[in-house]
Design a protein around this motif. Structure first.
Motif, short mmCIF file in Angstrom:
data_model
loop_
_atom_site.label_atom_id
_atom_site.label_comp_id
_atom_site.label_asym_id
_atom_site.label_seq_id
_atom_site.Cartn_x
_atom_site.Cartn_y
_atom_site.Cartn_z
N ASN A 132 -30.21 -6.83 15.99
CA ASN A 132 -30.51 -8.69 15.51
C ASN A 132 -30.78 -9.10 14.82
O ASN A 132 -30.52 -10.43 14.94
N GLU A 164 -28.68 -13.00 9.06
CA GLU A 164 -28.00 -13.32 7.83
C GLU A 164 -27.41 -14.89 8.38
O GLU A 164 -26.18 -15.88 7.37
N GLY A 204 -28.67 -9.59 11.91
CA GLY A 204 -27.53 -10.36 12.50
C GLY A 204 -28.06 -11.59 12.04
O GLY A 204 -27.49 -13.00 11.60
N ARG A 207 -34.50 -11.76 16.92
CA ARG A 207 -33.63 -12.79 16.55
C ARG A 207 -34.16 -13.86 15.91
O ARG A 207 -33.68 -14.16 14.98
N VAL A 230 -22.62 -14.62 15.77
CA VAL A 230 -23.18 -13.55 15.31
C VAL A 230 -22.80 -12.59 16.63
O VAL A 230 -23.01 -12.54 17.74
N VAL A 236 -24.10 -6.00 13.69
CA VAL A 236 -23.04 -6.97 14.40
C VAL A 236 -22.32 -7.40 12.59
O VAL A 236 -22.85 -6.93 11.54
N SER A 237 -22.11 -8.60 13.17
CA SER A 237 -20.99 -9.44 12.43
C SER A 237 -21.50 -11.27 12.33
O SER A 237 -20.80 -11.11 13.54
N VAL A 238 -21.55 -11.51 11.55
CA VAL A 238 -21.24 -12.99 11.52
C VAL A 238 -20.06 -13.13 11.59
O VAL A 238 -19.10 -12.98 10.56
N GLN A 259 -22.31 -9.45 18.54
CA GLN A 259 -22.90 -7.68 18.39
C GLN A 259 -21.53 -7.11 19.53
O GLN A 259 -20.45 -7.41 20.24
#
Length: 374
Positions: free
Chosen positions: A192, A198, A195, A227, A323, A361-363, A325
């Motif tokens: 979290n 970023e 992510g 977060r 983001v 995770v990825s943006v 997840q």
């Protein structure tokens, strides 16, 4: 005749007989404590529950469980954070299949992942949403009807989980480890903080935005707190002043609350925020509606971002930067851990090292922050 405790693997497990004997009440009274607690005097009820906790007793759900200690069922416990606005959004006209996908929220995706993996291993899934009825009733009933279960962090009191985990494997989902008492449990979370850090860095460095406002959750949520920490770290690294608390906390992370939050932040005196960052996608979608109603362009006037990567985030206009997840994977991994423990005959004496898993995770950069839709 009932087997003497210690004569075999089944008899070493505390039973209703043991609770009744230790409490000085009848077996029927113990049963009523769990099935109809209001029918038992408070003093007696508390004594029975205290003995049950001390022994590690969990009521069994059916005759098969009593005989074999195996039900062929896995459980999932989580708070009911349903959002009726998300369902209404899905009805806007994307086709039946897309409607179903659009309405899928965080917990729905975890359920889908668990169901898929459970079916693969020959298990059914028992779901308990919303534990407001009290841990002694719902949690105990779920635990007594399953071979093992997954539970979202801070959904069940630590002392209850500690008792249940003596009898069966428990996997904690989301949030950091929060108690030494639960160090022996398997645990799955997502990155979290990484992510959100970023995503915030992207707004600052790639889009040149510096007046940012973060919207969090009023209730204790380890994921949301993580977060926010990522947001704070990115702001401080860029030399942007940031407080110790989110700019606004909302009581529920729904579209309606996101819409109200956007109004509140826009109406505050001083310069308007250049970007509104929300702790989940549902709130961010609500904010998009508020900005449209007020005649503000996204992202030209205000950028908006979310977190989770629910399907609805790509269907709204402008598409939401978020983001993503791996919610389904979290559910699948939870089942894999439970099955692994059950296959190994887990007991307190032979539990093995607990697994602590952090999923990446990825943006996802889309139009709501000024990027081309992904």
């Amino acid at each position: 005749m009932r087997p003497t405790r210690g004569t075999d693997s089944v008899s070493t497990t505390p039973t209703v007989y043991d609770v009744a004997e230790r409490s000085g009440v009848s077996i029927a009274t113990v049963s009523r404590v769990y099935r109809n607690p209001d029918s038992v005097r408070a003093q007696t009820r508390e004594r029975v529950l205290a003995v049950a906790r001390d022994l590690g007793y969990v009521p069994s759900g059916n005759a098969r469980g009593l005989a074999s200690r195996s039900t062929g069922v896995l459980g999932l416990c989580f708070p009911d954070y349903s959002d009726p606005d998300a369902e209404s959004e899905a009805e806007a006209g994307h086709g039946d299949e897309a409607d179903d996908e659009a309405a899928m929220l965080y917990s729905d995706q975890i359920i889908r992942g668990m169901e898929r993996a459970a079916r693969r291993h020959g298990y059914a899934l028992l779901i308990a949403a919303s534990l407001k009825g009290g841990p002694e009733s719902l949690v105990a009933k779920v635990a007594g009807r399953v071979d093992g279960f997954a539970v979202l962090a801070r959904t069940v009191p630590t002392e209850d989980l500690e008792v249940i985990s003596r009898r069966q494997p428990v996997v904690m989902l989301a949030g950091p480890r929060e108690s030494n008492q639960l160090d022996h449990l398997d645990h799955i979370e997502v990155a979290n903080s990484d992510g959100q850090r970023e995503l915030t860095r992207h707004l600052i460095e790639d889009h040149g935005l510096r007046r940012l406002a973060y919207v969090g959750f009023a209730e204790e949520s380890p994921d949301v707190e993580a977060r926010f920490r990522g947001y704070v770290e990115a702001c401080r690294a860029a030399g942007i002043a940031v407080g110790a608390e989110p700019d606004l906390r909302v009581p529920m992370m729904t579209q309606a609350e996101g819409a109200r939050a956007a109004d509140t932040l826009l109406d505050r005196p001083g310069d308007r925020p250049e970007a509104l960052l929300f702790a989940n996608d549902q709130m961010a979608v609500g904010a998009l509606h508020t900005l449209e109603r007020r005649g503000l362009r996204v992202p030209q006037d205000v950028a908006v971002t979310g977190f989770d990567g629910i399907t609805l985030s790509r269907l709204v206009r402008p598409a939401l930067t978020t983001v993503r997840q791996p919610m389904r994977r979290m559910g699948e991994e939870a089942v894999e851990l439970l099955v692994r423990r059950l296959s190994g005959g887990r007991t307190p004496e032979n539990a093995g090292e607990p697994v602590s898993m952090t999923l990446p995770v990825s943006v996802v950069r889309r139009a709501s922050c000024g990027c081309k839709a992904a």
